[in-house]
Write an enzyme that holds these catalytic residues in place. Structure first.
Site, PDB file in Angstrom:
ATOM      1  CG  HIS A  21      -1.693   1.284   1.376  1.00  0.00           C
ATOM      2  ND1 HIS A  21      -2.694   1.675   0.498  1.00  0.00           N
ATOM      3  CD2 HIS A  21      -1.594   2.283   2.300  1.00  0.00           C
ATOM      4  CE1 HIS A  21      -3.178   2.850   0.886  1.00  0.00           C
ATOM      5  NE2 HIS A  21      -2.531   3.244   1.966  1.00  0.00           N
ATOM      6  CD  GLU A  33      -7.206   4.345   4.076  1.00  0.00           C
ATOM      7  OE1 GLU A  33      -7.085   4.263   5.316  1.00  0.00           O
ATOM      8  OE2 GLU A  33      -6.501   5.091   3.372  1.00  0.00           O
ATOM      9  CE1 TYR A  67       0.508  14.266   2.845  1.00  0.00           C
ATOM     10  CE2 TYR A  67      -0.817  15.438   1.222  1.00  0.00           C
ATOM     11  CZ  TYR A  67       0.316  14.731   1.562  1.00  0.00           C
ATOM     12  OH  TYR A  67       1.278  14.484   0.610  1.00  0.00           O
ATOM     13  CB  THR A  95      -4.732   0.748   3.230  1.00  0.00           C
ATOM     14  OG1 THR A  95      -5.343   1.958   3.609  1.00  0.00           O
ATOM     15  CG2 THR A  95      -5.473   0.106   2.074  1.00  0.00           C
TER      16      THR A  95
END
Ligand code: CA
Length: 421
Positions: A141, A207, A252, A357
């Protein structure tokens, strides 16, 4: 040898051989009856068992369980009891429901009070979750995300192979399977623009993760080693860490995920004990470069848990869109817990730590729409010609998990939630 794990044991409660919940599972959860009465419970096959009533009727007398631990609306007080008691209670349930045990099997009056059919009860959130931490521990991931958003030749950031990257999430919005998920709104930066717009998320995603629930850890200032970590892990559940990719993308930097994640995460209703997964231990990937001393571990610390994602649309089409496995974790739970506490941070009964995830190496094993649609550049074909890049309103995401070998199947049931616009 954990008594409750005896694969030869049969129960006087009948169930299908493909059930997620054979007598060797004995998970823990909380349910509500038609009369709105809350019970702490377990499940064998399709029979839900009230531990609250078993306790009231004195069936745990052979254990060191304290008084009235099961007379609550969540498992938190039981989580505080620690590994020895968790194991004693699970063992005592295995013995009580063993086909050779007549005690409750003969007592029809008690059975009427204790046993429920699954269709007559509703599961509610099993744990009042204190702190929730989300890791980022699947290498496939992390590589996929790195390739998409950064440099395909240096997909992993410099810290990734040295420590299990994580962040502190939001526990108040963790819901159980069956609760609808509201599509969030937020600030989104349209492509090529400098000023964000306020809009409903258009890139809503799931996720596939697993979460583990802890017991009480050590005092503030102390650490839990990888060797000790299993004593503090009560059990695991399926975890869907819903994500709004467009909100996440703008917000973020530099402190990490915030509103793009905190609107909801969902868990499956039954917590499968770490003990019940004993048969399914598997060796993790060899870690290169060698990890620092406090992250070293011995033995098999990964678990072979099959994971599958089914997307059910408003039109009623169900398509399996991903098949992954918990065994792909690069950083195992013991390393995560050791890392979490190496600075002296304390953990408490009812904390939840999620894996991040879980993607596998092949395309059909990707654990998010972000990866399955490769950042929205590819269409995912569903049954009957429907297509998706991200999730639409009224889509239902169902995550299932199970361990299986020639002797036994230990399942997690499912976490299924529908998106509302
Ligand atoms: Ca996550």
């Amino acid at each position: 040898m954990i008594k409750a794990n005896d694969i030869t044991r049969k129960s006087w409660i009948n169930y299908d051989k493909n059930s997620d919940f054979p007598i060797q599972n004995i998970p823990f959860g909380v349910f509500k009856t038609k009369e709105e009465k809350v019970h702490i419970g377990t499940i064998i096959g399709e029979t839900v068992i009230s531990l609250s009533k078993l306790e009231e009727l004195g069936y745990f007398k052979s254990t060191d369980l304290k008084h009235n631990v099961f007379q609550h609306n969540n498992l938190n007080l039981f989580l505080k009891q620690g590994k020895k008691i968790w194991r004693q209670v699970r063992d005592s349930l295995a013995i009580l429901f063993d086909a050779n045990n007549q005690e409750l099997q003969k007592n029809k009056e008690h059975q009427k009070i204790i046993l429920y059919r699954i269709k007559d009860v509703i599961n509610i959130k099993p744990v009042e979750i204190g702190d929730y931490t989300d890791f980022y521990s699947s290498k496939d991931h992390a590589m996929n995300v790195g390739k998409m958003f950064r440099d395909p030749d240096n997909a992993l950031l410099p810290n990734w192979l040295h420590l299990p990257v994580g962040y502190h999430g939001r526990s108040s919005s963790i819901v159980i399977s069956g609760v609808d998920i509201q599509r969030p709104s937020g600030q989104i930066l349209p492509k090529g623009e400098k000023i964000p717009i306020f809009s409903k998320s258009k890139l809503l995603d799931f996720e596939v993760e697993m979460g583990f629930i802890t017991g009480d850890g050590k005092d503030l200032g102390q650490s839990i080693s990888t060797n000790e970590a299993e004593d503090y892990i009560f059990g695991l559940c399926l975890f869907n860490d819903w994500s709004a990719r467009d909100i996440q993308k703008f917000e973020y930097v530099p402190l990490g995920p915030f509103l793009g994640k905190s609107f909801a995460s969902s868990i499956s209703p039954w917590i499968i004990t770490l003990d019940a997964l004993e048969h399914f231990r598997i060796k993790g990937e060899k870690q290169i470069p060698e990890v620092t001393e406090y992250l070293k571990y011995e033995g098999k610390k990964n678990y072979d848990i099959n994971l599958e994602v089914i997307l059910k649309t408003e039109q009623g089409n169900s398509t399996k869109i991903s098949e992954s496995n918990f065994k792909y974790m690069y950083w195992n739970m013991c390393q995560q817990l050791a890392h979490h506490t190496i600075n002296g941070c304390n953990i408490k009964a009812g904390d939840l730590m999620a894996s991040g995830t879980i993607s596998g190496p092949t395309k059909k094993e990707y654990g998010s729409m972000l990866e399955l649609s490769w950042g929205g550049t590819k269409e995912l074909k569903l049954k009957n010609g429907e297509i998706r890049k991200f999730l639409l309103d009224n889509d239902t995401v169902i995550i299932r998990g199970f361990c299986v070998d020639k002797n036994i199947r230990i399942g997690f049931g499912e976490v299924a939630n529908t998106i509302k616009g």
